[in-house]
Design a protein around this motif. Structure first.
Motif, PDB file in Angstrom:
ATOM      1  N   UNK A 112      16.048  -0.977  34.527  1.00 54.55           N
ATOM      2  CA  UNK A 112      16.441  -0.759  35.941  1.00 54.55           C
ATOM      3  C   UNK A 112      16.666  -1.809  36.908  1.00 54.55           C
ATOM      4  N   UNK A 113      16.313  -2.879  36.654  1.00 51.41           N
ATOM      5  CA  UNK A 113      16.547  -3.975  37.544  1.00 51.41           C
ATOM      6  C   UNK A 113      18.070  -4.475  37.216  1.00 51.41           C
ATOM      7  N   UNK A 114      18.701  -3.928  36.213  1.00 54.27           N
ATOM      8  CA  UNK A 114      20.144  -4.340  36.071  1.00 54.27           C
ATOM      9  C   UNK A 114      20.928  -3.621  37.108  1.00 54.27           C
ATOM     10  N   UNK A 115      20.451  -2.668  37.576  1.00 60.92           N
ATOM     11  CA  UNK A 115      21.442  -1.659  38.788  1.00 60.92           C
ATOM     12  C   UNK A 115      20.779  -1.585  40.200  1.00 60.92           C
ATOM     13  N   UNK A 116      19.675  -2.685  40.441  1.00 61.56           N
ATOM     14  CA  UNK A 116      19.018  -2.172  41.595  1.00 61.56           C
ATOM     15  C   UNK A 116      19.866  -2.401  42.806  1.00 61.56           C
ATOM     16  N   UNK A 117      20.942  -3.047  42.881  1.00 61.55           N
ATOM     17  CA  UNK A 117      21.899  -3.315  44.069  1.00 61.55           C
ATOM     18  C   UNK A 117      22.502  -2.038  44.326  1.00 61.55           C
ATOM     19  N   UNK A 118      23.144  -1.767  43.183  1.00 62.34           N
ATOM     20  CA  UNK A 118      24.012  -0.412  43.188  1.00 62.34           C
ATOM     21  C   UNK A 118      23.167   0.966  43.311  1.00 62.34           C
ATOM     22  N   UNK A 119      21.878   0.895  42.912  1.00 66.84           N
ATOM     23  CA  UNK A 119      20.899   2.084  43.183  1.00 66.84           C
ATOM     24  C   UNK A 119      20.806   2.429  44.531  1.00 66.84           C
ATOM     25  N   UNK A 120      20.284   1.183  45.329  1.00 62.66           N
ATOM     26  CA  UNK A 120      19.911   1.363  46.602  1.00 62.66           C
ATOM     27  C   UNK A 120      21.502   1.831  47.419  1.00 62.66           C
TER      28      UNK A 120
END
Length: 365
Positions: A261-269
């Motif tokens: 999940x750390x791969x997408x953390x910026x987009x996820x926010x």
């Protein structure tokens, strides 16, 4: 003090520009932007500093998907194969390994002939391929609109429009039928136990919208094989062994899927997706270290209850070394490093299986 503030504003503007795709200018200490971007700035202000600082590196790494062996197949079937992620077998292996632990440990406890684990491990391997693919289809049907806004997932078949939701639904019916065909090869206890996991699989994609713990729901689903494998061999579950084995797998899933999940953390926010990667933040490494220790302790306890021999614990020991290496080396602000760490976690599951298998093989020595 003014220079410090100006520097922060400039960095803030660069991150906002990165996320919104619009032009921002920094002039005389003020940020100039179109009115349409005000909402993005407000969203960005809620992103933790450790996430925003990593945004440029994550964006740079977002590239067009690399060609795979699927690209050499007829165009009509390519989107369906990409939908199942069959070109990325790590997901299937992570679903498969808890099954192998349980089947091998049950065969050891009951001292079955080698054809028993060989037959069931082959059957569960096929089932893992089919059901992991079905899980991906369900996930992408739920997330097809969100995936368009995430750099890593925007080229998935449903997000890109290569296939329609109706076509994906029809394909899902085919996958579930194939999964049912595998499931019906088992005893009735195992058929009912296996079918009961489908509800957890179905709700997982929705959980990332409402809870910070979607990885926990995935852990419940992905480790069902720790229960199902034993019941397939023995006809019922030995809960004294199966429950700590299942709990150990659950903690293991929290480790590898948080790294993922750390791969997408910026987009996820930016799109409103929750995850343990965002929840743990800068505390990810110590928390995952604790979860890894819990996972290995629970699996070791399951081995103790099952009267496993020293080779089993040797396998768990190698798995511990592997997880320690992953947690030490992974840069949680670098997408490539997170993917490598995610794949590396799979090897820990493999070594646990090898330890159980070596113990079982010693019965015939």
């Amino acid at each position: 003090m003014f220079l410090c503030t100006a520097t922060r504003c400039a960095r803030f503007a660069s991150h906002a520009s990165l996320l919104s795709g619009r032009h921002l200018s920094f002039r005389n200490g003020l940020i100039s932007l179109p009115r349409a971007n005000v909402l993005n700035i407000r969203c960005l202000s809620a992103i933790p500093e450790h996430v925003t600082r990593s945004a440029p590196s994550l964006e740079v790494q977002a590239q067009a998907p690399k060609p795979t062996w699927i690209d050499g197949l007829p165009p009509r079937i390519r989107p369906y194969l990409y939908l199942t992620r069959i070109d990325k077998p790590i997901g299937t292996l992570l679903l498969f390994y808890p099954c192998t632990w349980s089947i091998t440990m049950a065969s050891y406890a009951l001292q079955t002939p080698f054809t028993t684990p060989l037959t069931y491990i082959s059957l569960f391997g096929l089932g893992a391929v089919v059901m992991r693919g079905a899980g991906c289809t369900i996930n992408d049907m739920w997330d097809r609109n969100l995936d368009k806004s995430v750099a890593r997932t925007k080229d998935r078949p449903l997000a890109r429009g290569d296939i329609s939701p109706a076509q994906a639904f029809g394909f899902l019916g085919f996958q579930l039928t194939a999964g049912l065909a595998v499931l019906t090869q088992l005893n009735w206890y195992s058929i009912l136990l296996g079918a009961s996991s489908l509800s957890v699989v179905a709700i997982y994609p929705f959980m990332k919208r409402i809870t910070d713990w979607p990885q926990a729901v995935l852990g419940l689903a992905f480790n069902w094989g720790a229960l199902l494998g034993w019941s397939t061999v023995a006809g019922t579950c030995d809960w004294a062994v199966c429950l700590p084995l299942y709990a150990g797998g659950f903690c293991w899933t929290l480790v590898y899927d948080t790294i993922y999940a750390h791969q997408d953390k910026t987009d996820d926010v930016n799109v409103g997706i929750h995850s343990t990667a965002l929840l743990f933040g800068r505390n990810t490494r110590p928390i995952l270290t604790g979860l890894s220790a819990s996972s290995l302790s629970l699996i070791s306890y399951a081995g103790y209850v099952n009267a496993q021999g020293p080779l089993f614990y040797a396998g768990v020991g190698i798995a511990a070394v592997q997880l320690a290496r992953v947690l030490y080396r992974t840069d949680f602000d670098d997408r490539a490093s997170c993917w490598k760490g995610f794949v590396g976690c799979g090897w820990s599951g493999f070594w646990i299986w090898m330890g159980a298998l070596a113990d079982y093989a010693m019965l015939f020595a």
